[in-house]
Design a protein around this motif. Sequence first.
Motif, mmCIF file in Angstrom:
data_model
loop_
_atom_site.group_PDB
_atom_site.id
_atom_site.type_symbol
_atom_site.label_atom_id
_atom_site.label_comp_id
_atom_site.label_asym_id
_atom_site.label_seq_id
_atom_site.Cartn_x
_atom_site.Cartn_y
_atom_site.Cartn_z
ATOM 1 N N MET A 1 0.829 -1.214 0.000
ATOM 2 C CA MET A 1 0.000 0.000 0.000
ATOM 3 C C MET A 1 0.865 1.268 0.000
ATOM 4 O O MET A 1 0.408 2.330 -0.412
ATOM 5 C CB MET A 1 -0.917 0.033 1.233
ATOM 6 C CG MET A 1 -2.144 -0.833 1.122
ATOM 7 S SD MET A 1 -3.276 -0.310 -0.169
ATOM 8 C CE MET A 1 -3.886 1.217 0.504
ATOM 9 N N ALA A 2 2.110 1.154 0.456
ATOM 10 C CA ALA A 2 3.014 2.315 0.479
ATOM 11 C C ALA A 2 3.445 2.707 -0.927
ATOM 12 O O ALA A 2 3.909 3.830 -1.153
ATOM 13 C CB ALA A 2 4.229 2.015 1.348
ATOM 14 N N HIS A 3 3.320 1.777 -1.896
ATOM 15 C CA HIS A 3 3.753 2.045 -3.282
ATOM 16 C C HIS A 3 2.635 1.716 -4.274
ATOM 17 O O HIS A 3 2.734 0.729 -5.015
ATOM 18 C CB HIS A 3 5.015 1.238 -3.605
ATOM 19 C CG HIS A 3 6.151 1.535 -2.701
ATOM 20 N ND1 HIS A 3 6.880 2.698 -2.781
ATOM 21 C CD2 HIS A 3 6.672 0.835 -1.664
ATOM 22 C CE1 HIS A 3 7.802 2.706 -1.844
ATOM 23 N NE2 HIS A 3 7.702 1.585 -1.142
ATOM 24 N N PRO A 4 1.584 2.522 -4.309
ATOM 25 C CA PRO A 4 0.472 2.244 -5.233
ATOM 26 C C PRO A 4 0.886 2.377 -6.701
ATOM 27 O O PRO A 4 0.240 1.811 -7.581
ATOM 28 C CB PRO A 4 -0.585 3.279 -4.871
ATOM 29 C CG PRO A 4 0.146 4.343 -4.143
ATOM 30 C CD PRO A 4 1.318 3.693 -3.491
ATOM 31 N N GLU A 5 1.975 3.089 -6.962
ATOM 32 C CA GLU A 5 2.446 3.213 -8.349
ATOM 33 C C GLU A 5 2.882 1.864 -8.907
ATOM 34 O O GLU A 5 2.877 1.652 -10.125
ATOM 35 C CB GLU A 5 3.572 4.257 -8.452
ATOM 36 C CG GLU A 5 4.860 3.927 -7.732
ATOM 37 C CD GLU A 5 4.869 4.281 -6.242
ATOM 38 O OE1 GLU A 5 5.899 3.998 -5.606
ATOM 39 O OE2 GLU A 5 3.879 4.808 -5.722
ATOM 40 N N ALA A 6 3.237 0.903 -8.035
ATOM 41 C CA ALA A 6 3.621 -0.440 -8.495
ATOM 42 C C ALA A 6 2.405 -1.143 -9.121
ATOM 43 O O ALA A 6 2.533 -1.843 -10.129
ATOM 44 C CB ALA A 6 4.176 -1.258 -7.343
ATOM 45 N N ALA A 7 1.223 -0.938 -8.537
ATOM 46 C CA ALA A 7 -0.005 -1.540 -9.071
ATOM 47 C C ALA A 7 -0.339 -0.919 -10.423
ATOM 48 O O ALA A 7 -0.706 -1.622 -11.376
ATOM 49 C CB ALA A 7 -1.150 -1.347 -8.098
ATOM 50 N N ALA A 8 -0.204 0.411 -10.510
ATOM 51 C CA ALA A 8 -0.466 1.088 -11.779
ATOM 52 C C ALA A 8 0.512 0.616 -12.848
ATOM 53 O O ALA A 8 0.145 0.477 -14.023
ATOM 54 C CB ALA A 8 -0.389 2.596 -11.597
ATOM 55 N N ALA A 9 1.752 0.334 -12.445
ATOM 56 C CA ALA A 9 2.765 -0.143 -13.400
ATOM 57 C C ALA A 9 2.376 -1.511 -13.964
ATOM 58 O O ALA A 9 2.589 -1.778 -15.152
ATOM 59 C CB ALA A 9 4.129 -0.210 -12.725
ATOM 60 N N VAL A 10 1.791 -2.381 -13.120
ATOM 61 C CA VAL A 10 1.350 -3.706 -13.595
ATOM 62 C C VAL A 10 0.261 -3.510 -14.656
ATOM 63 O O VAL A 10 0.290 -4.152 -15.719
ATOM 64 C CB VAL A 10 0.824 -4.567 -12.418
ATOM 65 C CG1 VAL A 10 0.160 -5.834 -12.935
ATOM 66 C CG2 VAL A 10 1.949 -4.921 -11.474
ATOM 67 N N LEU A 11 -0.686 -2.606 -14.394
ATOM 68 C CA LEU A 11 -1.767 -2.374 -15.359
ATOM 69 C C LEU A 11 -1.235 -1.698 -16.627
ATOM 70 O O LEU A 11 -1.739 -1.973 -17.718
ATOM 71 C CB LEU A 11 -2.869 -1.537 -14.713
ATOM 72 C CG LEU A 11 -3.622 -2.245 -13.578
ATOM 73 C CD1 LEU A 11 -4.626 -1.305 -12.940
ATOM 74 C CD2 LEU A 11 -4.299 -3.510 -14.060
ATOM 75 N N GLN A 12 -0.223 -0.867 -16.495
ATOM 76 C CA GLN A 12 0.387 -0.245 -17.684
ATOM 77 C C GLN A 12 1.124 -1.284 -18.525
ATOM 78 O O GLN A 12 1.261 -1.127 -19.735
ATOM 79 C CB GLN A 12 1.349 0.888 -17.276
ATOM 80 C CG GLN A 12 0.663 2.100 -16.682
ATOM 81 C CD GLN A 12 -0.325 2.757 -17.630
ATOM 82 O OE1 GLN A 12 -0.263 2.615 -18.840
ATOM 83 N NE2 GLN A 12 -1.282 3.478 -17.055
ATOM 84 N N ARG A 13 1.595 -2.368 -17.886
ATOM 85 C CA ARG A 13 2.221 -3.479 -18.627
ATOM 86 C C ARG A 13 1.166 -4.275 -19.389
ATOM 87 O O ARG A 13 1.431 -4.825 -20.463
ATOM 88 C CB ARG A 13 2.905 -4.414 -17.632
ATOM 89 C CG ARG A 13 4.385 -4.339 -17.638
ATOM 90 C CD ARG A 13 5.072 -5.232 -16.631
ATOM 91 N NE ARG A 13 4.453 -6.482 -16.270
ATOM 92 C CZ ARG A 13 4.689 -7.111 -15.112
ATOM 93 N NH1 ARG A 13 5.500 -6.587 -14.223
ATOM 94 N NH2 ARG A 13 4.105 -8.249 -14.841
ATOM 95 N N VAL A 14 -0.045 -4.360 -18.809
ATOM 96 C CA VAL A 14 -1.131 -5.141 -19.415
ATOM 97 C C VAL A 14 -1.731 -4.407 -20.615
ATOM 98 O O VAL A 14 -2.061 -5.027 -21.635
ATOM 99 C CB VAL A 14 -2.227 -5.433 -18.352
ATOM 100 C CG1 VAL A 14 -3.493 -5.949 -18.995
ATOM 101 C CG2 VAL A 14 -1.706 -6.416 -17.323
ATOM 102 N N TRP A 15 -1.885 -3.096 -20.525
ATOM 103 C CA TRP A 15 -2.589 -2.322 -21.539
ATOM 104 C C TRP A 15 -2.073 -2.526 -22.959
ATOM 105 O O TRP A 15 -2.877 -2.768 -23.872
ATOM 106 C CB TRP A 15 -2.614 -0.840 -21.148
ATOM 107 C CG TRP A 15 -3.137 0.052 -22.231
ATOM 108 C CD1 TRP A 15 -2.480 1.079 -22.812
ATOM 109 C CD2 TRP A 15 -4.397 -0.018 -22.888
ATOM 110 N NE1 TRP A 15 -3.257 1.660 -23.779
ATOM 111 C CE2 TRP A 15 -4.441 0.992 -23.851
ATOM 112 C CE3 TRP A 15 -5.497 -0.853 -22.778
ATOM 113 C CZ2 TRP A 15 -5.531 1.213 -24.671
ATOM 114 C CZ3 TRP A 15 -6.575 -0.641 -23.604
ATOM 115 C CH2 TRP A 15 -6.591 0.377 -24.536
ATOM 116 N N PRO A 16 -0.765 -2.486 -23.233
ATOM 117 C CA PRO A 16 -0.313 -2.689 -24.620
ATOM 118 C C PRO A 16 -0.683 -4.060 -25.204
ATOM 119 O O PRO A 16 -0.784 -4.215 -26.414
ATOM 120 C CB PRO A 16 1.208 -2.544 -24.537
ATOM 121 C CG PRO A 16 1.477 -1.830 -23.260
ATOM 122 C CD PRO A 16 0.345 -2.144 -22.350
ATOM 123 N N MET A 17 -0.906 -5.033 -24.336
ATOM 124 C CA MET A 17 -1.236 -6.385 -24.801
ATOM 125 C C MET A 17 -2.690 -6.503 -25.264
ATOM 126 O O MET A 17 -3.033 -7.458 -25.963
ATOM 127 C CB MET A 17 -0.969 -7.408 -23.693
ATOM 128 C CG MET A 17 0.469 -7.469 -23.246
ATOM 129 S SD MET A 17 0.602 -8.647 -21.896
ATOM 130 C CE MET A 17 2.271 -8.366 -21.356
#
Length: 176
Positions: A130-146
């Motif tokens: 929870m201290a690094h919510p940008e890590a979750a956004a990064a996972v979704l940004q990895r998914v989007w191009p696919m």
Amino acid sequence: MIKKQDRVQMNEEIRVPEVRCVVDGGEALGVVSIKEAMDKANEMGLDLVLISPDAKPPVAKIMDYGKFHYQEEKKKKEARKKQTKVEVKEIKLSVKIAENDVSYKVKHAREFLEEGKHVHFRVFLRGREMAHPEAAAAVLQRVWPMVEDIGMMYKAPQMEGRYCNMMILPKKDDKK
């Protein structure tokens, strides 16, 4: 089952001294007493239905109410048949997900999008994540191009409590 507000006043339930009477075929009898309107309805073997109780004087129609109600229900049923229910499929991911697991989940997401279903990606954050919510956004940004070739992003990655959510809708086909 007839709801309280859908209930109409008909025949003996009508409690007004006079009504503007109309026959089902379109013929207008004008403003007549309730007794005359009831007599005319009984003579024709039909029902006297109050269709506009707030008008001055109230408007009543002589019609076969059973047939009218049946046709209304049939129209509603037909309208429900034509409705399309949108299905939303949820795909859960985690911050520490491996690349092959991402591709496996994206493969399912692509299948859902091809079937015309909406796909909701969720990344759950546990404990210190929870201290690094940008890590979750990064996972979704990895998914989007696919999935961007067959889907469009309806809702960009966004934090909601312990989840980071992204919604993808299928692209509209020009062929259909």
